[in-house]
Motif scaffolding. Sequence first.
Motif, PDB file in Angstrom:
ATOM      1  N   LEU A  33       5.442  41.754 -22.985  1.00  0.00           N
ATOM      2  CA  LEU A  33       6.294  41.143 -21.959  1.00  0.00           C
ATOM      3  C   LEU A  33       5.456  40.588 -20.805  1.00  0.00           C
ATOM      4  O   LEU A  33       5.705  39.477 -20.321  1.00  0.00           O
ATOM      5  CB  LEU A  33       7.319  42.153 -21.443  1.00  0.00           C
ATOM      6  CG  LEU A  33       8.402  42.568 -22.443  1.00  0.00           C
ATOM      7  CD1 LEU A  33       9.158  43.791 -21.940  1.00  0.00           C
ATOM      8  CD2 LEU A  33       9.345  41.411 -22.736  1.00  0.00           C
ATOM      9  N   ILE A  34       4.463  41.350 -20.386  1.00  0.00           N
ATOM     10  CA  ILE A  34       3.567  40.884 -19.320  1.00  0.00           C
ATOM     11  C   ILE A  34       2.788  39.654 -19.792  1.00  0.00           C
ATOM     12  O   ILE A  34       2.623  38.685 -19.041  1.00  0.00           O
ATOM     13  CB  ILE A  34       2.597  42.009 -18.877  1.00  0.00           C
ATOM     14  CG1 ILE A  34       3.355  43.142 -18.202  1.00  0.00           C
ATOM     15  CG2 ILE A  34       1.492  41.465 -17.970  1.00  0.00           C
ATOM     16  CD1 ILE A  34       3.958  42.802 -16.855  1.00  0.00           C
ATOM     17  N   LYS A  35       2.337  39.670 -21.039  1.00  0.00           N
ATOM     18  CA  LYS A  35       1.586  38.525 -21.567  1.00  0.00           C
ATOM     19  C   LYS A  35       2.446  37.265 -21.578  1.00  0.00           C
ATOM     20  O   LYS A  35       1.960  36.177 -21.264  1.00  0.00           O
ATOM     21  CB  LYS A  35       1.055  38.824 -22.974  1.00  0.00           C
ATOM     22  CG  LYS A  35       0.176  37.715 -23.502  1.00  0.00           C
ATOM     23  CD  LYS A  35      -0.458  38.048 -24.818  1.00  0.00           C
ATOM     24  CE  LYS A  35      -1.378  36.898 -25.203  1.00  0.00           C
ATOM     25  NZ  LYS A  35      -2.164  37.191 -26.367  1.00  0.00           N
ATOM     26  N   GLU A  36       3.715  37.395 -21.912  1.00  0.00           N
ATOM     27  CA  GLU A  36       4.609  36.235 -21.881  1.00  0.00           C
ATOM     28  C   GLU A  36       4.718  35.684 -20.461  1.00  0.00           C
ATOM     29  O   GLU A  36       4.671  34.468 -20.251  1.00  0.00           O
ATOM     30  CB  GLU A  36       5.985  36.608 -22.421  1.00  0.00           C
ATOM     31  CG  GLU A  36       5.999  36.850 -23.925  1.00  0.00           C
ATOM     32  CD  GLU A  36       7.350  37.335 -24.434  1.00  0.00           C
ATOM     33  OE1 GLU A  36       8.383  36.844 -23.927  1.00  0.00           O
ATOM     34  OE2 GLU A  36       7.370  38.204 -25.324  1.00  0.00           O
ATOM     35  N   ASN A  37       4.842  36.570 -19.479  1.00  0.00           N
ATOM     36  CA  ASN A  37       4.894  36.126 -18.087  1.00  0.00           C
ATOM     37  C   ASN A  37       3.578  35.474 -17.676  1.00  0.00           C
ATOM     38  O   ASN A  37       3.571  34.454 -16.991  1.00  0.00           O
ATOM     39  CB  ASN A  37       5.218  37.297 -17.159  1.00  0.00           C
ATOM     40  CG  ASN A  37       6.690  37.651 -17.181  1.00  0.00           C
ATOM     41  OD1 ASN A  37       7.487  37.063 -17.905  1.00  0.00           O
ATOM     42  ND2 ASN A  37       7.061  38.630 -16.377  1.00  0.00           N
ATOM     43  N   LYS A  78      13.679  38.793 -15.712  1.00  0.00           N
ATOM     44  CA  LYS A  78      14.401  39.518 -16.766  1.00  0.00           C
ATOM     45  C   LYS A  78      13.434  40.353 -17.594  1.00  0.00           C
ATOM     46  O   LYS A  78      13.735  41.492 -17.954  1.00  0.00           O
ATOM     47  CB  LYS A  78      15.178  38.547 -17.660  1.00  0.00           C
ATOM     48  CG  LYS A  78      16.416  37.996 -17.003  1.00  0.00           C
ATOM     49  CD  LYS A  78      17.146  37.044 -17.927  1.00  0.00           C
ATOM     50  CE  LYS A  78      18.328  36.423 -17.187  1.00  0.00           C
ATOM     51  NZ  LYS A  78      19.015  35.424 -17.987  1.00  0.00           N
ATOM     52  N   ARG A  79      12.271  39.782 -17.904  1.00  0.00           N
ATOM     53  CA  ARG A  79      11.263  40.548 -18.649  1.00  0.00           C
ATOM     54  C   ARG A  79      10.788  41.748 -17.846  1.00  0.00           C
ATOM     55  O   ARG A  79      10.619  42.840 -18.380  1.00  0.00           O
ATOM     56  CB  ARG A  79      10.078  39.653 -19.009  1.00  0.00           C
ATOM     57  CG  ARG A  79      10.352  38.708 -20.134  1.00  0.00           C
ATOM     58  CD  ARG A  79       9.050  38.070 -20.617  1.00  0.00           C
ATOM     59  NE  ARG A  79       9.359  36.855 -21.323  1.00  0.00           N
ATOM     60  CZ  ARG A  79       9.201  35.627 -20.848  1.00  0.00           C
ATOM     61  NH1 ARG A  79       8.650  35.445 -19.655  1.00  0.00           N
ATOM     62  NH2 ARG A  79       9.533  34.571 -21.559  1.00  0.00           N
ATOM     63  N   TYR A 131      10.867  47.759 -16.516  1.00  0.00           N
ATOM     64  CA  TYR A 131      11.342  48.907 -15.737  1.00  0.00           C
ATOM     65  C   TYR A 131      12.185  49.829 -16.622  1.00  0.00           C
ATOM     66  O   TYR A 131      12.027  51.054 -16.593  1.00  0.00           O
ATOM     67  CB  TYR A 131      12.184  48.451 -14.543  1.00  0.00           C
ATOM     68  CG  TYR A 131      11.383  47.906 -13.395  1.00  0.00           C
ATOM     69  CD1 TYR A 131      10.617  48.735 -12.587  1.00  0.00           C
ATOM     70  CD2 TYR A 131      11.412  46.540 -13.093  1.00  0.00           C
ATOM     71  CE1 TYR A 131       9.900  48.232 -11.519  1.00  0.00           C
ATOM     72  CE2 TYR A 131      10.694  46.034 -12.024  1.00  0.00           C
ATOM     73  CZ  TYR A 131       9.936  46.871 -11.248  1.00  0.00           C
ATOM     74  OH  TYR A 131       9.221  46.370 -10.198  1.00  0.00           O
ATOM     75  N   GLU A 132      13.048  49.223 -17.408  1.00  0.00           N
ATOM     76  CA  GLU A 132      13.908  50.018 -18.291  1.00  0.00           C
ATOM     77  C   GLU A 132      13.081  50.772 -19.328  1.00  0.00           C
ATOM     78  O   GLU A 132      13.296  51.965 -19.561  1.00  0.00           O
ATOM     79  CB  GLU A 132      14.930  49.105 -18.976  1.00  0.00           C
ATOM     80  CG  GLU A 132      16.011  49.862 -19.705  1.00  0.00           C
ATOM     81  CD  GLU A 132      17.095  48.938 -20.219  1.00  0.00           C
ATOM     82  OE1 GLU A 132      17.483  49.114 -21.388  1.00  0.00           O
ATOM     83  OE2 GLU A 132      17.545  48.054 -19.463  1.00  0.00           O
ATOM     84  N   LEU A 133      12.110  50.095 -19.941  1.00  0.00           N
ATOM     85  CA  LEU A 133      11.258  50.741 -20.943  1.00  0.00           C
ATOM     86  C   LEU A 133      10.460  51.903 -20.352  1.00  0.00           C
ATOM     87  O   LEU A 133      10.170  52.880 -21.037  1.00  0.00           O
ATOM     88  CB  LEU A 133      10.293  49.726 -21.558  1.00  0.00           C
ATOM     89  CG  LEU A 133      10.892  48.710 -22.519  1.00  0.00           C
ATOM     90  CD1 LEU A 133       9.914  47.565 -22.784  1.00  0.00           C
ATOM     91  CD2 LEU A 133      11.297  49.384 -23.818  1.00  0.00           C
ATOM     92  N   MET A 134      10.113  51.778 -19.078  1.00  0.00           N
ATOM     93  CA  MET A 134       9.315  52.823 -18.430  1.00  0.00           C
ATOM     94  C   MET A 134      10.177  53.874 -17.746  1.00  0.00           C
ATOM     95  O   MET A 134       9.639  54.848 -17.213  1.00  0.00           O
ATOM     96  CB  MET A 134       8.347  52.187 -17.432  1.00  0.00           C
ATOM     97  CG  MET A 134       7.327  51.288 -18.117  1.00  0.00           C
ATOM     98  SD  MET A 134       5.989  50.814 -17.039  1.00  0.00           S
ATOM     99  CE  MET A 134       4.965  52.273 -17.139  1.00  0.00           C
ATOM    100  N   LYS A 185      13.842  28.240 -13.493  1.00  0.00           N
ATOM    101  CA  LYS A 185      14.293  28.829 -14.763  1.00  0.00           C
ATOM    102  C   LYS A 185      13.265  29.820 -15.302  1.00  0.00           C
ATOM    103  O   LYS A 185      13.626  30.895 -15.794  1.00  0.00           O
ATOM    104  CB  LYS A 185      14.585  27.734 -15.789  1.00  0.00           C
ATOM    105  CG  LYS A 185      15.808  26.889 -15.443  1.00  0.00           C
ATOM    106  CD  LYS A 185      16.237  25.986 -16.570  1.00  0.00           C
ATOM    107  CE  LYS A 185      15.235  24.908 -16.848  1.00  0.00           C
ATOM    108  NZ  LYS A 185      15.690  23.899 -17.813  1.00  0.00           N
ATOM    109  N   VAL A 186      11.995  29.483 -15.198  1.00  0.00           N
ATOM    110  CA  VAL A 186      10.926  30.356 -15.695  1.00  0.00           C
ATOM    111  C   VAL A 186      10.881  31.656 -14.890  1.00  0.00           C
ATOM    112  O   VAL A 186      10.753  32.746 -15.457  1.00  0.00           O
ATOM    113  CB  VAL A 186       9.564  29.626 -15.657  1.00  0.00           C
ATOM    114  CG1 VAL A 186       8.406  30.595 -15.843  1.00  0.00           C
ATOM    115  CG2 VAL A 186       9.513  28.532 -16.718  1.00  0.00           C
TER     116      VAL A 186
END
Length: 167
Positions: free
Chosen positions: A141-145, A62-63, A68-71, A55-56
């Motif tokens: 987002l990277i920090k959450e991962n 997804k993050r 990718y979308e933001l960039m 699940k993680v």
Amino acid sequence: MAEQINLDKDDLITFFIHHLDKVYSAKSHLLKRLPEILYQVHFSDLEEAIFETIKVVELQRKRMAAIYELMGALKNEGSISGLTGLIDDSFEEIKTHQDNPELRDMSILFYMTNIEATEIASFQVLQLLAVKIRKERIKELIKENYNEAKADKALMLLITTKYLSTV
């Protein structure tokens, strides 16, 4: 005397995306491989941890897709080397203990801990790069991962300790 290092922002972005591709590819590969061991485990806590890891990893992907979308970048899933090679080698080693459920569980714990440690290091570097390319949302987002990978590694170590205390 300190040396001055001048990294071009465009080069950093290209580097960031290239290495995000590697991590994304590894996460995709891990999702394909985890079901192989999910119901083979002997220790119920480990089975729950692997299910939670699935699940993680889906959430982490997804993050990364959002990054990718933001960039404005496309995903380019890499070759079967590097991080995906580590996953394959780990799962092959786990198979060598098919006839011994206890050693198979220890092997799963050992390799899952190593995989998480590699992911932690990868996310740390990507987070530092996100700071340098001034992309705050991407850094978050990277920090959450990164935090989830740290938590998964801690969970695997906790389960290893609990598992060994029952021996």
